[in-house]
Design an enzyme around this catalytic site. Structure first.
Site, PDB file in Angstrom:
ATOM      1  N   GLY A 483       9.613  33.644  60.256  1.00 48.52           N
ATOM      2  CA  GLY A 483       8.176  33.379  60.288  1.00 48.52           C
ATOM      3  C   GLY A 483       7.884  31.914  60.530  1.00 48.52           C
ATOM      4  O   GLY A 483       6.733  31.482  60.571  1.00 48.52           O
ATOM      5  N   ALA A 526      15.520  23.950  63.278  1.00 48.26           N
ATOM      6  CA  ALA A 526      15.008  23.207  64.438  1.00 48.26           C
ATOM      7  C   ALA A 526      16.057  22.204  64.903  1.00 48.26           C
ATOM      8  O   ALA A 526      16.344  22.091  66.099  1.00 48.26           O
ATOM      9  CB  ALA A 526      13.704  22.501  64.075  1.00 48.26           C
ATOM     10  N   LEU A 647       7.832  19.295  66.963  1.00 48.33           N
ATOM     11  CA  LEU A 647       8.014  20.024  68.216  1.00 48.33           C
ATOM     12  C   LEU A 647       6.761  20.797  68.584  1.00 48.33           C
ATOM     13  O   LEU A 647       6.409  20.916  69.746  1.00 48.33           O
ATOM     14  CB  LEU A 647       9.192  21.001  68.088  1.00 48.33           C
ATOM     15  CG  LEU A 647      10.558  20.352  67.859  1.00 48.33           C
ATOM     16  CD1 LEU A 647      11.595  21.409  67.494  1.00 48.33           C
ATOM     17  CD2 LEU A 647      11.003  19.594  69.103  1.00 48.33           C
ATOM     18  N   PRO A 649       2.939  21.193  66.871  1.00 52.28           N
ATOM     19  CA  PRO A 649       2.007  20.884  65.774  1.00 52.28           C
ATOM     20  C   PRO A 649       1.334  22.127  65.193  1.00 52.28           C
ATOM     21  O   PRO A 649       0.915  22.109  64.039  1.00 52.28           O
ATOM     22  CB  PRO A 649       0.970  19.972  66.423  1.00 52.28           C
ATOM     23  CG  PRO A 649       1.595  19.473  67.670  1.00 52.28           C
ATOM     24  CD  PRO A 649       2.599  20.507  68.114  1.00 52.28           C
ATOM     25  N   GLU A 722      10.349  23.230  54.423  1.00 55.05           N
ATOM     26  CA  GLU A 722      10.303  23.080  52.974  1.00 55.05           C
ATOM     27  C   GLU A 722       9.558  21.852  52.476  1.00 55.05           C
ATOM     28  O   GLU A 722       8.985  21.873  51.390  1.00 55.05           O
ATOM     29  CB  GLU A 722      11.742  23.079  52.423  1.00 55.05           C
ATOM     30  CG  GLU A 722      12.326  24.478  52.405  1.00 55.05           C
ATOM     31  CD  GLU A 722      13.844  24.514  52.431  1.00 55.05           C
ATOM     32  OE1 GLU A 722      14.434  23.916  53.345  1.00 55.05           O
ATOM     33  OE2 GLU A 722      14.431  25.144  51.546  1.00 55.05           O
TER      34      GLU A 722
HETATM   35 MO1  MOS Z   1      15.276  28.326  52.309  1.00 50.72          MO
HETATM   36  S1  MOS Z   1      15.216  28.427  50.242  1.00 50.72           S
HETATM   37  O1  MOS Z   1      16.508  27.240  52.532  1.00 50.72           O
HETATM   38  O2  MOS Z   1      15.533  29.850  52.906  1.00 50.72           O
END
Ligand code: MOS
Length: 755
Positions: A483, A526, A647, A649, A722
């Site tokens: 996703g 990425a 890459l 936005p 993250e």
């Molecule tokens: Mo993430 S917790 O590195 O899938």
């Protein structure tokens, strides 16, 4: 043909596609239902397996009354440790790529019960409903043993883990003398910060459809996972299969957030049943069973911070005690960030585990950092009040220009710009410092902020590309897209590198018949797969240039690869762009149907070894708290993120928006409550495990502060999956303190803790 090349920064990066907001190329397939998920492959003769979960947390199975269930017409088999085929556990020592140290749990391996909801049997039947019914009436006798699921009682039983998982770094040794520095400093703060377990709960529940193919003993394994290769290597080693016998396919994944990094119960059980019955089998989990797959670990954190009268940090001590299972040392980097985020000479960091009778925890979005930064950034806020300095000013005063853990400079770090741009957009200067000093009628208003840091990681990956005479480019690598936008950014990178229209490029992933790539996690896709895609497209470009130079009167004769550019469907000389060849004309002229290339890339570890590679962010949050009811509304969040080159936005912004929603959820709602009497998560459903709905989400603004960084990788990307979560929960808890004068150090910040 395969070659390994070191990554090179010399590849030209145009901006026709890279950096442009681009809608998801997989969007139409997802909204029309053409995108198939693991439980949607309806193969002929499919059997359905339903997992029976242990109601006890510890003990053993003494008897399984399978006979009555087997007499139900349509029930095919009850698999349990009593009859599990010997073909399983060919190699009992095998661990998957991201397993922590220890000995992994294998379903139906033994009568022993290690955790509540442990799979103890698989009922296989002609229909899902029958399998579920049969599982519900299957009688199993247990002998219970006293269990212990409460980390709170383990404060004296902590141990330093010896063997961590991939990416775990033990805390660095202490520096300076943090005890003396703490005691001698005029301003001190110490407190404990706590969160219970949390569960990822992706929208798509875990499922595997094994398609049994009658040509030999081959299976197509459609699995919900974050890493097809990891599942394949696990399945082949555990069951003693060749790679040809176990092709793993995972084209679409309805969210993962870490829960799909490791091969999960359902894939093991579906393969076991398919191999034994020589039939196609599907096993899907219920939402309740999703709570048995691993979780963000319950963690207790103790912080001691001290500062001088000018607000300079004098001492940092951060100790964490986290739960793990009895069979694996699940590790996270919880405390290390506290030694690098701020300038401080006296630092002591400590990380310990304690065993409880639960399943091993698993990575959950920004594992370790999300929780470590909650504690550190709450504590920084508390100390800022004690020193009497604005929390943002306090952080700027203690800004670290070098990573003091690694004793290295950062490859790039635009955190200062995140602070300034975020504060300006948010209107931080309108904040009056005193708690409870801002209100609108019955609403207490609070402004809070916090900082985050996350790793910029690149691993090895391979990619293949094929450019055909019709002008279509197909690039593939067995990565995943949970996703995050991987399909889209890889298409952009390929189109950019070869100067082709986006529509002419197809990126294929999620299949072990494709070149190998690691699990999608750690915000590293990425950088990792992007580098491989860029390199393989460059290899195609080199071939196309050679063929173009063989064309009659080629204007490119004698040009080196560095002398040309791939732009607008043409190869052109840099010096004189009118000297060009149309890319689509090259293969027909050469009489070739296609050109192919396969490439593996690896990080430039030598270059990277001189630097600390991290992304950063600054989060500003506004809350409105009902003075009488204690309800908290997060009315505004500004999240300024510095994560290298962006890459796309549009998808990057979506990643950060999603992270902020997670952060609001983590701050105000999420907790997996263990009923220690049963040793079981009692709110194991989405009615009682609270997550935000639309009405909980208000204004979120994302600022992407771009960084130029040719050290992290040739693309200059750090990953953005993250970093956006970091600091959000702390910023909200800090805002709640500013609004109410109440400091909640025990997540979530729920109403009962405020009134
Ligand atoms: Mo993430 S917790 O590195 O899938």
């Amino acid at each position: 043909m395969s070659q390994t090349i070191a990554t090179s920064p010399s590849i030209h990066l145009g901006t026709d596609y890279i950096g442009k907001p681009t809608s998801r190329v997989d969007g139409p397939a997802k909204v029309t239902g053409a995108a198939k998920y693991a439980a949607e492959f309806n193969v002929p003769g499919l059997l359905y397996g339903y997992i029976v979960s242990s109601p006890i947390a510890k003990g053993k199975i003494t008897k399984i009354h399978a006979e009555p269930v087997l007499t139900l017409p349509g029930v095919v088999r009850v698999f349990s440790h009593e009859n599990v085929p010997s073909l399983a556990w060919f190699d009992r020592s095998y661990k998957d790529d991201v397993a922590p140290g220890g000995s992994p749990f294998r379903p139906l391996h033994e009568p022993k019960i290690r955790f509540s909801q442990q799979p103890v049997a698989l009922v296989v039947a002609d229909t899902f409903e029958l399998a579920r019914y049969a599982a519900s009436v299957l009688e199993i006798e247990y002998e219970t043993e006293a269990h212990d699921t409460d980390l709170e009682t383990k404060r004296d039983n902590g141990y330093e883990p010896a063997r961590g998982k991939l990416g775990w770094v033990p805390p660095p040794p202490p520096r300076g003398n943090s005890n003396d520095a703490y005691h001698n400093a005029p301003h001190q703060h110490e407190a404990e910060y706590i969160h219970l377990a949390q569960h990822s709960n992706p929208m798509e529940m875990f499922a595997t459809t094994v398609e049994w193919l009658n040509d030999g003993q081959k299976m197509n394994i459609f699995d919900k996972t974050q890493g097809a290769y990891n599942v394949q290597s696990y399945i082949t080693k555990v069951f003693g299969l060749s790679k040809e016998e176990a092709r793993v396919i995972s084209k679409y994944t309805g969210g993962g957030f870490g829960s799909g990094l490791r091969p999960q119960h359902q894939v093991f059980l579906a393969v076991l049943a398919a191999l034994d019955l020589q039939r196609s089998v599907r096993v899907s989990l219920t939402r309740q069973q999703m709570f048995s797959l691993g979780h963000r670990p319950h963690t207790l954190q103790y912080l001691k911070l001290a500062a001088d009268d000018n607000g300079a940090l004098a001492a940092v001590q951060h100790a964490a005690l986290a739960e793990t299972s009895r069979f694996e040392d699940f590790t996270e980097n919880v405390v290390n960030w506290s030694g690098m985020l701020y300038q401080c000479e006296n630092v002591k960091l400590d990380y310990q585990l304690a065993e409880i009778d639960a399943n091993s925890p698993i990575d959950m979005r920004a594992p370790g950092a999300a929780t470590g930064s909650f504690a550190l950034e709450s504590a920084m806020d508390e100390l800022a009040y004690k020193v009497g300095i604005d929390p943002l000013e306090f952080r700027l005063l203690n800004y670290a220009d070098r990573d003091q853990n690694l004793k290295k400079p950062f490859s790039s770090k635009k955190l200062r710009e995140c602070y300034h741009q975020g504060a300006a957009k948010f209107g931080w200067d309108k904040r009056t410092p005193k708690p409870r000093s801002m209100r609108e009628g019955n609403w207490l208003i609070g402004y809070g902020m916090a900082t985050g840091v996350w790793d910029a990681t690149q691993l090895n990956a391979s990619a293949k590309a094929c450019f055909d005479a019709d002008g279509r480019l197909t690039v593939s690598s067995a990565s995943n897209d949970i996703g995050t936008g991987t399909y889209t950014i890889m298409t952009q990178i390929a189109a950019q590198t070869l100067g082709l229209p986006l529509e002419a490029v197809t990126f294929v992933l999620g299949d072990t018949n494709l070149p190998e790539a690691p699990v999608q996690g750690g915000s590293m896709t990425a950088a990792t797969v992007g580098t491989a895609v860029q390199a393989v497209c460059r290899a195609i470009g080199e071939k196309l240039l050679k063929l173009a130079q063989q064309m009659a009167d080629s204007p490119l004769k004698g040009a080196n690869f560095e002398d040309v550019q791939f732009v607008n469907g043409q190869i052109r000389r840099n010096e004189d762009t009118k000297q060009s060849v149309v890319i689509r004309d090259i293969l027909p002229a050469a009489g070739e149907a296609q050109v192919e290339a396969e490439t593996s890339t690896l990080p430039d570890l030598l270059k990277q070894s001189h630097y600390s590679l991290h992304s950063h962010n600054a989060v500003f949050a506004e809350v409105k708290v009902d003075e009488d009811l204690g309800t908290v509304h997060v009315t505004r969040v500004v999240n300024a993120v510095a994560a290298g080159r962006i890459l796309n936005p549009k998808t990057a912004r979506s990643q950060v928006l999603g992270s902020v929603v997670w952060g609001i959820s983590m701050a105000l709602m999420e907790e997996s409550m263990m009923d220690h009497g049963f040793g079981r998560y009692m709110n194991h459903n989405l009615a009682e495990y609270h997550i935000p709905v639309n009405a909980d989400i208000h204004n979120i603004e994302v600022i992407l502060v771009e960084e130029e960084d040719d050290i992290v990788n040739p693309l200059g990307v750090k990953g953005i999956g993250e970093i956006g979560l970091l600091g959000v929960a702390a910023a909200i808890a800090n805002a709640v303190f500013h609004a109410t004068g109440k400091r909640v150090r025990n997540l979530p910040v729920s109403i009962d803790k405020l009134v």
